[in-house]
Design an enzyme around this catalytic site. Structure first.
Site, mmCIF file in Angstrom:
data_model
loop_
_atom_site.group_PDB
_atom_site.id
_atom_site.type_symbol
_atom_site.label_atom_id
_atom_site.label_comp_id
_atom_site.label_asym_id
_atom_site.label_seq_id
_atom_site.Cartn_x
_atom_site.Cartn_y
_atom_site.Cartn_z
ATOM 1 N N HIS A 137 0.834 -1.215 0.000
ATOM 2 C CA HIS A 137 0.000 0.000 0.000
ATOM 3 C C HIS A 137 0.865 1.260 0.000
ATOM 4 C CE1 HIS A 137 -3.387 -2.655 1.266
ATOM 5 N NE2 HIS A 137 -2.424 -3.241 1.969
ATOM 6 N N SER A 258 15.554 20.322 -15.905
ATOM 7 C CA SER A 258 14.389 21.092 -16.314
ATOM 8 C C SER A 258 14.849 22.305 -17.109
ATOM 9 C CB SER A 258 13.629 21.515 -15.066
ATOM 10 O OG SER A 258 12.874 22.663 -15.317
ATOM 11 N N LYS A 264 16.943 20.714 -10.976
ATOM 12 C CA LYS A 264 16.228 19.460 -11.201
ATOM 13 C C LYS A 264 17.042 18.416 -11.950
ATOM 14 C CE LYS A 264 12.168 18.786 -10.896
ATOM 15 N NZ LYS A 264 10.946 19.425 -11.365
ATOM 16 N N ASN A 266 15.572 15.244 -13.553
ATOM 17 C CA ASN A 266 14.317 14.509 -13.755
ATOM 18 C C ASN A 266 14.559 13.113 -14.342
ATOM 19 O OD1 ASN A 266 12.824 16.714 -12.845
ATOM 20 N ND2 ASN A 266 12.770 17.628 -14.884
ATOM 21 N N GLU A 271 10.260 7.892 -16.887
ATOM 22 C CA GLU A 271 8.898 8.373 -17.151
ATOM 23 C C GLU A 271 8.469 7.960 -18.555
ATOM 24 O OE1 GLU A 271 8.314 12.567 -15.238
ATOM 25 O OE2 GLU A 271 10.435 12.265 -15.637
ATOM 26 N N GLN A 303 -5.071 -4.755 -43.248
ATOM 27 C CA GLN A 303 -3.906 -3.936 -43.586
ATOM 28 C C GLN A 303 -3.548 -3.012 -42.416
ATOM 29 O OE1 GLN A 303 -3.262 -2.700 -47.694
ATOM 30 N NE2 GLN A 303 -3.542 -0.597 -47.015
ATOM 31 N N LYS A 306 -0.577 -3.486 -39.169
ATOM 32 C CA LYS A 306 0.880 -3.418 -39.208
ATOM 33 C C LYS A 306 1.530 -2.288 -38.415
ATOM 34 C CE LYS A 306 0.424 -4.566 -43.578
ATOM 35 N NZ LYS A 306 -0.636 -5.563 -43.346
HETATM 36 N N1 ARG Z 1 -1.492 -4.791 -48.139
HETATM 37 C C1 ARG Z 1 -2.381 -5.832 -47.827
HETATM 38 C C2 ARG Z 1 -2.456 -6.063 -46.324
HETATM 39 O O1 ARG Z 1 -1.663 -5.526 -45.656
HETATM 40 C C3 ARG Z 1 -1.916 -7.090 -48.485
HETATM 41 C C4 ARG Z 1 -3.003 -8.052 -48.843
HETATM 42 C C5 ARG Z 1 -3.912 -7.447 -49.838
HETATM 43 N N2 ARG Z 1 -4.761 -8.434 -50.409
HETATM 44 C C6 ARG Z 1 -5.732 -8.115 -51.209
HETATM 45 N N3 ARG Z 1 -6.399 -9.070 -51.723
HETATM 46 N N4 ARG Z 1 -6.051 -6.881 -51.460
HETATM 47 O O2 ARG Z 1 -3.308 -6.747 -45.818
#
Ligand code: ARG
Length: 449
Positions: A137, A258, A264, A266, A271, A303, A306
């Protein structure tokens, strides 16, 4: 909006490796003849060099990494390039690339955690008999070996490494051959692909293979756990290095002054570790939300999987590396730790005293109440528990005898917690030894001579 090339170009190596393997399978099937196969492989390797050196001309019209490489291959070798996509779909190509990319990145993250673990164990060894108050605590609870705290971080991060390793058996499943959704129709031998690529098994359902992103969810989840552990470690170190605690001094190169307040120092790096865990958590929410309403099989929504993935990889790697520097560089201010122990006026021994009464036959609940009263009495009079007289102790409970004064020793207190997993120094020393042996073995396995 269609283009993902701005970020998926990061997958160029995987895409090329996948295509080379696929070309081999096409060759075996007689779809590429010897010369075409050679041209495709040489062309792809040349493209890899172009991208690596920055000579490659990326165009948004190509949309993604798969189309960019195919377009360039055609420019280089002509018609044979257009045979490469026979029976293959970008739907499988993208998951192949992502899986291969993650196989590499998991290994790199694992290596970074391994180094952090090694440093944690080294610091633990150095501070085996440094006694600090441990908090529950955020109130001082009991004395512990500082090594025990370092090893607590070690255990949490070791579990994340275990998770990453366990994850490999689900990650290293090769989707290539699934085509758009129902499997390739041209009779390629998927076992040829498996031999060529760094996978352990073939996917057994083409619909699942192109539709799932659970491997990204799982990876990001593991990174969330790493991020949360690092964030809590950062919070501990921020607190313990504050003026109020003063237990830890941070190296200058990991702190920032700072722009306004010249005095300071920091803890910005910490952080930022704490702050960056938030974006990793965000990415996990992003990917599961992205998946949840999509019909089987592939959808272009995917897509969007990513950027969060790449940022998770970068952020996790960076945070682990910075935390490693912090743990390596922090100095324990023994004087301030000692002061904090003194300031508690023996209150950290309260549980030891209650348990002492238990050994004299007092039921624990009664002992607990009695010691509560003793602590209140001592602290109100600004006295240390060890400075109360035996008569005063006896006035609270006749069971007290003069051996009670033996309790007021931090090392002895720590050593009383002699259970598996407890803070007794010999237990902690054993734990350090086990950790050292384990790490040594694993570091050797990673760098075979
Ligand atoms: N750039 C697409 C993705 O990241 C690749 C696959 C695309 N496939 C399609 N049939 N349009 O998912």
């Amino acid at each position: 909006m269609n283009a993902s090339i701005g970020f998926d170009k990061r997958l160029y190596r995987e895409d090329i490796r996948g295509s080379i393997a696929y070309a081999k399978a096409l060759g075996k099937r007689g779809i590429l003849d010897q010369d075409e196969y050679r041209a495709v492989v040489e062309g792809l390797l040349a493209i890899e060099q172009e991208i690596k050196t920055g000579a490659f001309n990326f165009r948004v019209e190509d949309e993604d990494i798969h189309m960019s490489i195919e377009r360039r291959l055609f420019e280089k070798i002509g018609k044979a390039a257009y045979k490469l996509h026979t029976g293959r779909s970008r739907n499988e190509q993208i998951v192949l690339d992502e899986r291969m990319y993650l196989i590499e990145e998991c290994s790199s993250i694992d290596k970074k955690i391994l180094l952090l673990l090694k440093i944690l164990v080294e610091r633990a060894k150095e501070h085996l008999s440094t006694i600090v108050p441990i908090y529950t605590h955020l109130r001082k609870a009991q004395p512990t070996s500082l090594a025990h705290l370092f090893l607590a971080y070690y255990h949490a991060l070791s579990r994340d490494r275990d998770r990453m390793r366990d994850f490999q058996k689900r990650l290293r499943v090769l989707p290539l051959g699934s085509a758009a959704a129902v499997g390739s129709s041209i009779g390629i031998d998927r076992n040829v692909l498996l031999q060529e690529l760094p996978f352990d098994a073939l996917s057994q359902n083409s619909i699942d293979a192109v539709a799932t992103r659970d491997f990204i969810v799982e990876f990001e989840f593991i990174c969330v756990l790493i991020g949360v552990t690092l964030s809590r470690m950062a919070e501990d170190i921020i607190l313990y290095s504050s003026e109020e605690f003063g237990f830890i001094d941070l190296p200058d190169d990991l702190t920032t002054t700072s722009s306004l307040l010249p005095q300071k120092k920091n803890p910005d790096s910490l952080e930022l570790i704490r702050g960056k865990s938030a974006r990793v958590i965000g990415h996990l929410v992003w990917i599961v939300t992205l998946m949840k309403g999509t019909p089987y099989t592939y959808n272009r929504d995917f897509q969007e999987d990513k950027e969060g993935l790449f940022d998770t990889v970068d952020t996790a790697g960076q945070c682990i590396a910075v935390m490693t520097e912090v743990i390596k560089g922090l100095q324990v201010n023994l004087e301030h730790v000692e002061e904090a122990l003194q300031k508690s006026r023996g209150a950290l021994f309260a549980t030891d005293i209650a348990e002492y009464l238990v050994t004299k036959g007092v039921p624990f609940r009664d002992a607990h109440r009695t010691v509560g009263e003793i602590v209140r009495f001592a602290l109100e009079g600004e006295r240390d528990l060890k400075d109360l007289t035996l008569a005063q102790y006896k006035s609270f409970d006749q069971a007290f005898e003069k051996d009670v004064y033996k309790l007021f020793d931090y090392i002895r207190s720590v050593n009383r917690h002699d259970v598996i997993g407890g803070t007794a120094l010999k237990r902690v020393a054993g734990e350090i030894k086990r950790a050292e042996n384990k790490l040594e073995k694993e570091i050797r396995a990673r760098n075979p001579r």
